[in-house]
Design an enzyme around this catalytic site. Structure first.
Site, PDB file in Angstrom:
ATOM      1  N   TYR A 116       0.875  -1.185   0.000  1.00  0.00           N
ATOM      2  CA  TYR A 116       0.000   0.000   0.000  1.00  0.00           C
ATOM      3  C   TYR A 116       0.904   1.225   0.000  1.00  0.00           C
ATOM      4  CZ  TYR A 116      -4.291   2.476   1.417  1.00  0.00           C
ATOM      5  OH  TYR A 116      -5.376   3.304   1.474  1.00  0.00           O
ATOM      6  N   ARG A 174      -6.378  10.262 -10.802  1.00  0.00           N
ATOM      7  CA  ARG A 174      -5.757  10.932  -9.631  1.00  0.00           C
ATOM      8  C   ARG A 174      -5.209   9.848  -8.717  1.00  0.00           C
ATOM      9  NH1 ARG A 174      -5.907  10.011  -4.908  1.00  0.00           N
ATOM     10  NH2 ARG A 174      -7.797  10.761  -3.921  1.00  0.00           N
ATOM     11  N   LYS A 197      -5.785  -2.136  -2.809  1.00  0.00           N
ATOM     12  CA  LYS A 197      -6.929  -1.918  -1.911  1.00  0.00           C
ATOM     13  C   LYS A 197      -7.645  -3.246  -1.636  1.00  0.00           C
ATOM     14  CE  LYS A 197      -7.075   2.729  -1.548  1.00  0.00           C
ATOM     15  NZ  LYS A 197      -7.275   3.573  -0.372  1.00  0.00           N
ATOM     16  N   GLU A 256     -12.237   4.587  -6.611  1.00  0.00           N
ATOM     17  CA  GLU A 256     -10.937   4.914  -6.015  1.00  0.00           C
ATOM     18  C   GLU A 256     -10.118   5.759  -6.972  1.00  0.00           C
ATOM     19  OE1 GLU A 256     -10.209   3.434  -2.756  1.00  0.00           O
ATOM     20  OE2 GLU A 256      -8.806   5.086  -2.878  1.00  0.00           O
ATOM     21  N   ASP A 257      -9.632   6.859  -6.487  1.00  0.00           N
ATOM     22  CA  ASP A 257      -8.672   7.701  -7.198  1.00  0.00           C
ATOM     23  C   ASP A 257      -9.157   8.168  -8.580  1.00  0.00           C
ATOM     24  OD1 ASP A 257      -7.336   7.266  -4.891  1.00  0.00           O
ATOM     25  OD2 ASP A 257      -5.473   6.566  -5.768  1.00  0.00           O
ATOM     26  N   ASP A 299     -14.137   5.923  -1.705  1.00  0.00           N
ATOM     27  CA  ASP A 299     -13.193   5.810  -0.589  1.00  0.00           C
ATOM     28  C   ASP A 299     -12.503   7.140  -0.299  1.00  0.00           C
ATOM     29  OD1 ASP A 299     -11.665   4.419   1.300  1.00  0.00           O
ATOM     30  OD2 ASP A 299     -10.060   4.087  -0.146  1.00  0.00           O
ATOM     31  N   ASP A 300     -12.171   7.881  -1.340  1.00  0.00           N
ATOM     32  CA  ASP A 300     -11.430   9.132  -1.136  1.00  0.00           C
ATOM     33  C   ASP A 300     -12.307  10.196  -0.478  1.00  0.00           C
ATOM     34  OD1 ASP A 300      -8.931   8.300  -2.446  1.00  0.00           O
ATOM     35  OD2 ASP A 300     -10.261   8.052  -4.160  1.00  0.00           O
ATOM     36  N   ASN A 356      -0.699  11.562   0.096  1.00  0.00           N
ATOM     37  CA  ASN A 356       0.110  10.375  -0.207  1.00  0.00           C
ATOM     38  C   ASN A 356       0.729  10.502  -1.583  1.00  0.00           C
ATOM     39  OD1 ASN A 356      -0.707   8.967   2.163  1.00  0.00           O
ATOM     40  ND2 ASN A 356      -2.672   8.562   1.194  1.00  0.00           N
TER      41      ASN A 356
END
Ligand SMILES: NC(=O)C1=CN([C@@H]2O[C@H](COP(=O)(O)OP(=O)(O)OC[C@H]3O[C@@H](n4cnc5c(N)ncnc54)[C@H](OP(=O)(O)O)[C@@H]3O)[C@@H](O)[C@H]2O)C=CC1
Ligand SMILES: CC(=O)C(=O)O
Ligand SMILES: [Mg+2]
Length: 587
Positions: free
Chosen positions: A137, A190, A208, A280-281, A303-304, A445
């Site tokens: 991760y 992203r 994930k 995600e992202d 999730d973000d 991150n």
């Protein structure tokens, strides 16, 4: 486990709807169209044995295959004579992993293990979570995505590109597992704070979902990583001869949304109403819209926006033990007003509003956000993106962080900008001059994007900061005291959250479930942790933590009437624990 519990646990392990003759799923809730015109899947299952069994990561146990199994599965001679237990295999692999000095080499070795022997991979991850989390991760997964094209020998997950437009359902059927409970999907625009990595973003859904299994207990075969490839605007990748994705600019507007719509419909058609789709992202210009578009028709979770919100709210609530007062007593300042920043801000306001009975608009007043143009204020309201508008408060424009801190006097600064090194010495000193215990959260991150390091936060605040970051930092000794930084990362929440949804057979996500997950996490922080300056429990206990989160989320689902798995188990924590995937070998 009593026999009733066992019965229920077995039922949960087989949670997905049953297949129909056509290969679709039964229409249990009268909402999906899975049985219409299904194509027959073009592959068949065979029972692995002999040489093939050793090459099937679901069944391969390497030298742990017993004498009897070697006989009955035609494996005599295909393995050296020694039989060694899983624990010894684990010890040997951990020793060899520790010999690699470069984290990316550890990542590659772990992924190769996952392709060779899934149970052993998960055993390593579960038993050594604190050591291996930074490898599978953040931060290492970020580097893996950047170099994805060159490090992978075998593709992982499912790639759905614009080339497959009109055929997405067909593509889903090529995936070898039928009983999918959780999908993590990205379009790669992203990736962490690294920007557009196009098709190479696949490392994120893969990572994930590894955590869904290791931290949350969802079986690996029930997890499906997906990358949607609509092109990339990353010029470097477009020019790279080894780039693995579509070599074209990103599709936008109608073309993008039609493609995503085909995907969402195909998912529901193939897997039914209760499969969880975790976004995600995605870049924020699509993320908010996709979530709003599908959260009333599908079981979707961003999730973000939402996972990060629940984890940060838990950390803030826990930090009150160190800061004093209640959430409503403090002022919060976000550096970054995108998915993470506004998602967290909204959940804090909701939590305050529920606690104080004040309208949420009132609760928002102590929460301020800064974007790339400076403090978000009323004067700009008309031109702001929709997710920023609720945060435009009355104030004169301020265009740098230091002056904003002096003007707003926050108790906490929360970095969600994706821009590293922005919490400078002056910024931390200003926070320390206003607060006895300044709360510094550097959430971006991977590590290079972190707004500051743990050492900087503790040193510049003369040891008074309460610090948490998105990527891990080691403990810091300052003035003869050991400070243990916390990791504020959505991986505390999403595995348990998703498991709770699956366990309850939930068909929709509700904000109250996020609050329930957040409360469960905050309740796991003990006096001992506070004594060390921690505002999250250690990851070593993550399965227990996830069971509590899952239980709280499921309980809320039952209360809200969106849980379909009836009757509700009496003890949801025990039930969650009994349903979790364990990686021990089977005969
Ligand atoms: N710890 C965790 O669990 C999580 C961490 N993250 C991390 O948070 C970061 C942001 O993610 P996300 O919110 O999804 O990204 P977004 O792109 O949605 O938001 C980024 C925000 O930061 C602002 N910003 C960019 N540069 C600056 C700058 N120089 N000064 C001030 N503000 C700036 C942007 O401003 P503008 O709107 O003007 O463009 C935007 O509002 C990433 O690094 C990600 O890895 C994300 C999710 C979870
Ligand atoms: C942690 C996470 O989801 C992110 O940085 O995007
Ligand atoms: Mg993310």
């Amino acid at each position: 486990m009593d026999s009733k519990m066992k019965e229920k646990s077995e039922a949960v392990l087989d949670m997905s709807p049953t297949s129909t003759v056509g290969g679709g799923v039964e229409d249990i809730y009268g909402e999906d169209r899975a049985t219409e015109d299904q194509l027959i899947t073009p592959w068949t299952f065979a029972v692995s044995s002999g040489y093939n069994l050793l090459r099937d990561p679901r069944y391969n146990k390497g030298l742990a295959i017993t004498e009897n199994e070697r006989d009955v599965h035609y494996l005599r001679g295909l393995l050296p004579p020694a039989v060694i237990p899983q624990e010894l295999q684990e010890k040997r692999l951990m020793q060899s992993l520790r010999r690699y000095e470069v984290p990316l080499n550890k990542y590659v070795a772990l992924m190769e293990l996952e392709e060779r022997n899934k149970r052993l991979f998960y055993k390593l991850l579960i038993d050594n979570v604190e050591e291996l989390l930074p490898i599978v991760y953040t931060p290492t997964v970020g580097e893996a995505c950047q170099k994805y094209g060159s490090i992978f020998k075998r593709p992982q997950g499912l790639y759905i590109s614009l080339k497959e437009k009109g055929r997405i359902l067909e593509v889903l059927k090529n995936w070898p597992e039928r009983k999918i409970q959780v999908i993590v999907v990205t379009d790669g625009e992203r990736i962490l704070g690294l920007g557009d990595l196009g098709c190479q973003g696949m490392g994120i859904p893969v990572g994930k979902l590894a955590l869904y299994t290791a931290l949350g207990g969802v079986g690996p075969s029930a997890c499906l990583p997906i990358t949607i490839d609509v092109g990339t605007n990353n010029e470097q990748l477009l020019k790279d001869e080894f780039y693995i994705g579509l070599r074209q600019k990103r599709a936008i507007g109608k073309k993008y949304y039609d493609f995503l719509d085909e995907f969402m419909k195909a998912v529901k058609q193939n897997y039914g109403e209760k499969v969880l789709v975790q976004y995600e992202d995605f870049a924020n210009h699509n993320a908010f819209e996709l979530l709003a578009k599908y959260d009333t028709t599908h079981l979707v979770f961003n999730d973000d926006i939402q996972g990060t919100a629940a984890v940060v709210l838990a950390g803030l609530v826990a930090s009150l033990k160190l800061l004093g007062g209640s959430l409503a007593d403090h002022t919060f300042l976000f550096f970054g007003a995108g998915e993470a920043g506004t998602g967290i801000a909204e959940l804090i306001a909701l939590a305050i509003s529920k606690k104080t009975n004040a309208p949420v608009e009132e609760a928002r007043k102590n929460i301020w956000l800064v974007d790339s143009k400076g403090l978000i204020v009323n004067a700009q309201k008309e031109s702001l993106q929709a997710h920023k508008k609720p945060w435009a408060h009355e104030h004169e424009p301020v265009n740098n962080l230091l002056d904003t801190i002096k003007a707003i006097m926050p108790a906490a600064i929360i970095g969600t900008s994706g821009v590293g090194k922005t919490f400078t010495k002056e910024v931390i000193e200003a926070m320390a001059s206003i607060n006895k215990r300044p709360l510094i959260m550097a959430l971006s991150n991977p590590t290079a994007q972190s707004e500051c390091t743990a050492e900087e936060a503790y040193t510049w605040s003369e040891g008074r900061a309460v610090f948490a970051s998105g990527s891990p930092f080691p403990p810091v000794e300052y003035n003869n005291k050991l400070h243990i930084p916390s990791q504020a990362n959505n991986c505390y929440i999403f595995p348990g959250f998703g498991f709770g949804l699956v366990m309850a057979g939930a068909i929709r996500v509700h904000n109250d479930m996020l609050l329930a997950a957040s409360e469960a996490l905050a309740s796991q922080v003990t006096e001992e942790h506070y004594g060390k300056g921690m505002i999250y429990p250690p990851f070593g206990n993550i399965r227990k933590i996830s069971a509590h989160i899952a239980a709280n989320v499921a309980a809320k689902g039952y209360e809200l009437g969106v849980a379909t798995r009836l009757p509700q188990p009496a003890d949801l924590v025990k039930y969650a624990e009994s349903c979790m995937y364990t990686p021990n070998y089977r005969s």
